[in-house]
Design a protein around this motif. Structure first.
Motif, short mmCIF file in Angstrom:
data_model
loop_
_atom_site.label_atom_id
_atom_site.label_comp_id
_atom_site.label_asym_id
_atom_site.label_seq_id
_atom_site.Cartn_x
_atom_site.Cartn_y
_atom_site.Cartn_z
N UNK A 88 43.78 51.97 38.44
CA UNK A 88 43.06 52.48 37.27
C UNK A 88 43.29 51.55 36.08
N UNK A 89 42.23 51.34 35.32
CA UNK A 89 42.30 50.58 34.07
C UNK A 89 41.53 51.37 33.01
N UNK A 136 39.27 43.62 34.38
CA UNK A 136 40.23 44.64 34.81
C UNK A 136 40.95 44.20 36.08
N UNK A 137 40.22 43.67 37.04
CA UNK A 137 40.83 43.23 38.30
C UNK A 137 41.81 42.10 38.04
N UNK A 138 41.47 41.22 37.12
CA UNK A 138 42.39 40.11 36.80
C UNK A 138 43.69 40.62 36.18
N UNK A 139 43.59 41.64 35.34
CA UNK A 139 44.81 42.21 34.76
C UNK A 139 45.71 42.78 35.85
N UNK A 140 45.11 43.43 36.83
CA UNK A 140 45.90 43.93 37.97
C UNK A 140 46.53 42.76 38.72
N UNK A 150 52.47 47.37 41.09
CA UNK A 150 51.80 48.10 42.17
C UNK A 150 50.31 47.89 42.24
N UNK A 151 49.69 47.58 41.09
CA UNK A 151 48.25 47.29 41.12
C UNK A 151 47.99 46.00 41.90
#
Length: 264
Positions: A96-97, A110-114, A133-134
C-alpha cells in the motif's frame, strides 16, 4: 431534441469533478503496473535463479480496488480469509502507498518507493534494518500475479499524517503471497537456472500457461461499493434528480421567449 442535449451536456460539465480516474481495466494503467514490477524483479542483486515473470490478474485488481475504496492506510483485514480476497488463490499479499499529490500520481513512483527499501535489506542475512517488506514482496520469486488499483480520496486517507487533505491511495495485491517468515524472497544463482522447461526473458521465468490472463465474474462481499454510494455515484444521482425538471424549465422558457415549437 438538440436543446435537450445541449442542456444535459451543460449540466454534466458543471457537476463533473474532473478528478483523475484510475480504471483497473485501462490497458495503460495495467501495463505500467506490470512493467514496473517486472523491471525491479529482473534486476535484483544478487541475481535470482527462480524469479518468475509477473502478469496482471483481474481478481487481484478487483480486491485492490475494493480495499482502496475505504481510503484507509492499513492492510486489508480480510487477507487471511480464504476466498474473501480472491476466487481461486488461497494466499494473497499486499503493498500500500498513499500520498496527497494525486493529480500527478504515477504507479511507477509508488512501486519505486517500495523497491527502494532494498537499501535496508540484506539478502545474505535475510534481515531488514528498517521497513523492507514492500521490497521483498515485489521480488518474491513465487509471486507471479499482480493486480493494482488507485483511489482518489477527496476527504483524505485515514491513518496518515495528511488525513485531512485530499489524497490518493494505491494498493497492489499479489499471488501467491510472499514474505513468509524465515524464507528468502528468491533463490540466489544464475538468472533462470532453476526454471524448468520455461522461457527466460530479461532474467525472468515465463510460462505461457501460468502467465495466461484470467477473467472472473466476482466481487468481494465486503466491497463498500456494494452497500454505499460513492462520490461518483452521488453525482449521477444528483444529475438525474435535477436534470429533467431543469431541462423542462429551460425548454419552457425558450419556447415562450423565442416561440419555439416541436413538430413531428
Amino acid at each position: 431534441m438538440n436543446v435537450y442535449l445541449l442542456i444535459s451536456v451543460t449540466i454534466l460539465l458543471g457537476l463533473c469533478s474532473c478528478e483523475p480516474v484510475f480504471d483497473i481495466t485501462d490497458p495503460a494503467f495495467i501495463e505500467e503496473c506490470v512493467r514496473e514490477h517486472n523491471k525491479h524483479r529482473s534486476n535484483v542483486n544478487p541475481t535470482a535463479a527462480n524469479m518468475r515473470y509477473m502478469t496482471w490478474d483481474e481478481g487481484l485488481a478487483v480486491t485492490a480496488r475494493a480495499w482502496a475504496r475505504f481510503c484507509v492506510f492499513k492492510h486489508n483485514i480480510y487477507l487471511r480469509e480464504v476466498r474473501r480476497v480472491h476466487p481461486t488463490f488461497t494466499s494473497v499479499g499486499e503493498n500500500i502507498w498513499a500520498g496527497t499529490a494525486y493529480s500527478s500520481f504515477k504507479p511507477e513512483s509508488a512501486v519505486k518507493l517500495w523497491k527502494d527499501e532494498d537499501k535496508d535489506y540484506n539478502y545474505y542475512t535475510n534481515q531488514c534494518t528498517k521497513v523492507c517488506g514492500h521490497y521483498t514482496q515485489i521480488v518474491w520469486a513465487d509471486s507471479y500475479k499482480v493486480g493494482c488499483a488507485a483511489q482518489v480520496c477527496p476527504n483524505g486517507v485515514a491513518e496518515t499524517s495528511f488525513s485531512s487533505q485530499p489524497g490518493i491511495i494505491f494498493v497492489c495485491n499479489y499471488a501467491t503471497a510472499g514474505n513468509y517468515r524465515g524464507e528468502s524472497p528468491y533463490k540466489r544463482g544464475g538468472s533462470c537456472t532453476s526454471c524448468k522447461q520455461e522461457t527466460c526473458i530479461e532474467n525472468l521465468c515465463q510460462n505461457s500457461t501460468r502467465d495466461a490472463l484470467q477473467s472472473y465474474n466476482w466481487t468481494p462481499d465486503w466491497d463498500p461499493a456494494l452497500s454505499t454510494c460513492g462520490s461518483f455515484c452521488l453525482a449521477v444521482v444528483i444529475i438525474r434528480l435535477i436534470s429533467v425538471p431543469l431541462m423542462f424549465a429551460c425548454v419552457y422558457i425558450l419556447q415562450h421567449r423565442y416561440s419555439l415549437f416541436v413538430y413531428e
